[in-house]
Design an enzyme around this catalytic site. Sequence first.
Site, PDB file in Angstrom:
ATOM      1  N   ASP A 145       0.871  -1.164   0.000  1.00 42.81           N
ATOM      2  CA  ASP A 145       0.000   0.000   0.000  1.00 42.81           C
ATOM      3  C   ASP A 145       0.917   1.226   0.000  1.00 42.81           C
ATOM      4  OD1 ASP A 145      -2.324   1.672   0.444  1.00 42.81           O
ATOM      5  OD2 ASP A 145      -1.617   1.836   2.509  1.00 42.81           O
ATOM      6  N   ASP A 166      -1.730  -0.798   6.043  1.00 42.64           N
ATOM      7  CA  ASP A 166      -1.979  -0.277   7.386  1.00 42.64           C
ATOM      8  C   ASP A 166      -3.398   0.220   7.591  1.00 42.64           C
ATOM      9  OD1 ASP A 166      -1.594   2.015   5.689  1.00 42.64           O
ATOM     10  OD2 ASP A 166      -1.437   3.216   7.523  1.00 42.64           O
ATOM     11  N   ASP A 203      -7.152  -1.571   3.264  1.00 42.14           N
ATOM     12  CA  ASP A 203      -6.213  -2.635   2.893  1.00 42.14           C
ATOM     13  C   ASP A 203      -6.665  -4.007   3.379  1.00 42.14           C
ATOM     14  OD1 ASP A 203      -4.387  -0.802   1.751  1.00 42.14           O
ATOM     15  OD2 ASP A 203      -3.609  -0.323   3.740  1.00 42.14           O
TER      16      ASP A 203
END
Length: 637
Positions: free
Chosen positions: A339, A534, A538
């Site tokens: 990410d 995080d 996600d």
Amino acid sequence: MAQLITTAMRSAKHIRQTQWRWDWVGRHGEALAAGVCGGCALLAWWLEGRWQMGAVPLYVLAYVIGGFAKAAEGIRTMVRERKMDVNLLMMLAAGGAASIGHWAEGAVLIFIFALSGAMETYAEQRSHRDLTALVQMRPVTARRLQSDREEIVPIERLRPGDQVLVKPGEQIPTDGIVVEGASAVHQSAITGESVPVDKQAGEEVFTGTLNGEGSLVVQVMRSSEESVFAKMVQLVQSAQESCPPAQRWMEGFEKWYVHGVLLTASAVMLLPPLMLGWGWDQAVYRAMVFLVVASPCAVMASIMPAVLSAMSKGARSGLLFKGGSDVAALSQVRVIAFDKTGTLTCGELHVTHVQGVNGFSEEEALLAAASVERLSEHPIAQAIVREAERRGLALEKPARFVSVTGSGVQAVWREHLWKVGKGDFVHVEDGVFQEGEGRGKEGETVVFVTRDGEAAGWIALQDRIRSEAAIAVHALRSQEIRTVLLTGDCPAVAAAVAKESGVDEWRAGLLPDEKVEQIRSLQQRFGPVAMIGDGVNDAPALAAADASVAMGAAGTDVALETARIVLMQDDLNKITEAVGMARKVNRIVKQNLIFAGGVILLLILANFEYGIPLPYGVVGHEGSTILVILNGLRLLR
């Protein structure tokens, strides 16, 4: 009264000492039993040619002391799970040897079997020690401040917004923000950092970390049940109950293998006397040797000591695996997907450029924007306010503040209507818009500032890339792992971050379900995929990946619960360390299985071909078990 108190204190001290002794015996009981067993067996062997009547009771004592725990475990498994395991095979072999007068061989078998069991228990205890020590570090009480008055309260009574005083040398009882004071905090238990970290007003501290020489006033951020420390304890508990798929397969295979060994041993004991003219003693002896050399002790000990050692070593450096299966999964990954925000980047915007237009200076445009944005909680607003405060600008409260989600904010400030936001929201002229958008094409976020419809300036912001991101990506490439950036941000920002970090490819503008599709596409193209993230968005991709990693300090609750591996220090270099460690575990397990299987096969063939003595079979078989355990413990170094 004083005498009564003194007596009570002595009694309490005696109880604590007694409890300590029993705890010590509990931790080292198997090793003590193996030692006593070996001593009895050695003394009995010395007496055997001198006083036979004294030797046999010592042999029996060695059998009972050394074999009790394993025999009880084998019987318990047979009664509860209706299956026979290697413990029962060893006891049958030792009992069979004694039944035909080979007391010494059976005692040696019991001793080495008990010794290898003690070593395996030590491996498990040593591997769990770094994990379970976290639970014992849990603080119990806190000094809560109420109207400048201190009160000692259980940490369960702390609520977000409370303030607690942490004196020098005390444990920090809560996750929170420092509001007063400065100190160096030892937070190796949470993040793995070996050097104390300086903390001052505005910085975050964690439950269970140790305050240094300064006093701190900390404002509680989370309840004790939601703290990073509490999440780590939950990870520990799940880790201790988990085992890798190979170990589960091995435990299922053990049941069928043990039955096969028992049937073969029965055939070796019954058929040769009936068909080949062997004596019963010779047949029983060969069968007992077969029971020993064919038992899969070394094979069963090939996996878990290595896996638990890796989990323990990772815990010491701020890398938590939720279970042994996660170590195995990480060793197989061929692609790691990142990410962007909070993972490859720090997750906090900062102002990179301020431009005034139409006669407004840079400071005037920034002061107006920050004064209007000070009432907003948006990350862009907070970054603008921080930049204004850094420059020492005196902000003023606006009136009639309005926030338009996804577009910007507006308010009356110094008797004028100010707008801060996207170009289509503030309606700036084309020249100013194109000038600001030019920065946007370089990967920055641009907001425009207007007064009564006239452009006053624009502000460019950017999320800092983590300092270690490029190093970590390069290290992963050297491990032959492909790296991919998956982000919901715009292509320009994604391209800029990808270029700076060095990832192999990137995908931008992705919704959570589209990240899942990208994960599945990567799995089809390259093989097993790990996802690092995080945020809440996600979580679906983390669940879809073969191995999932969450940023522990910055990660959301959903990400931490979904991911199977946690980087407590948010250090991307730890992922390269984790991959290397997982692959080393894989190599050690393969070495152990090949070695253990080879020794078993060699001993079985030697027994059928030459009829090896029982002590040699014991030493060969149990020696291989000890060697594979020691090989697994190498990871603890």
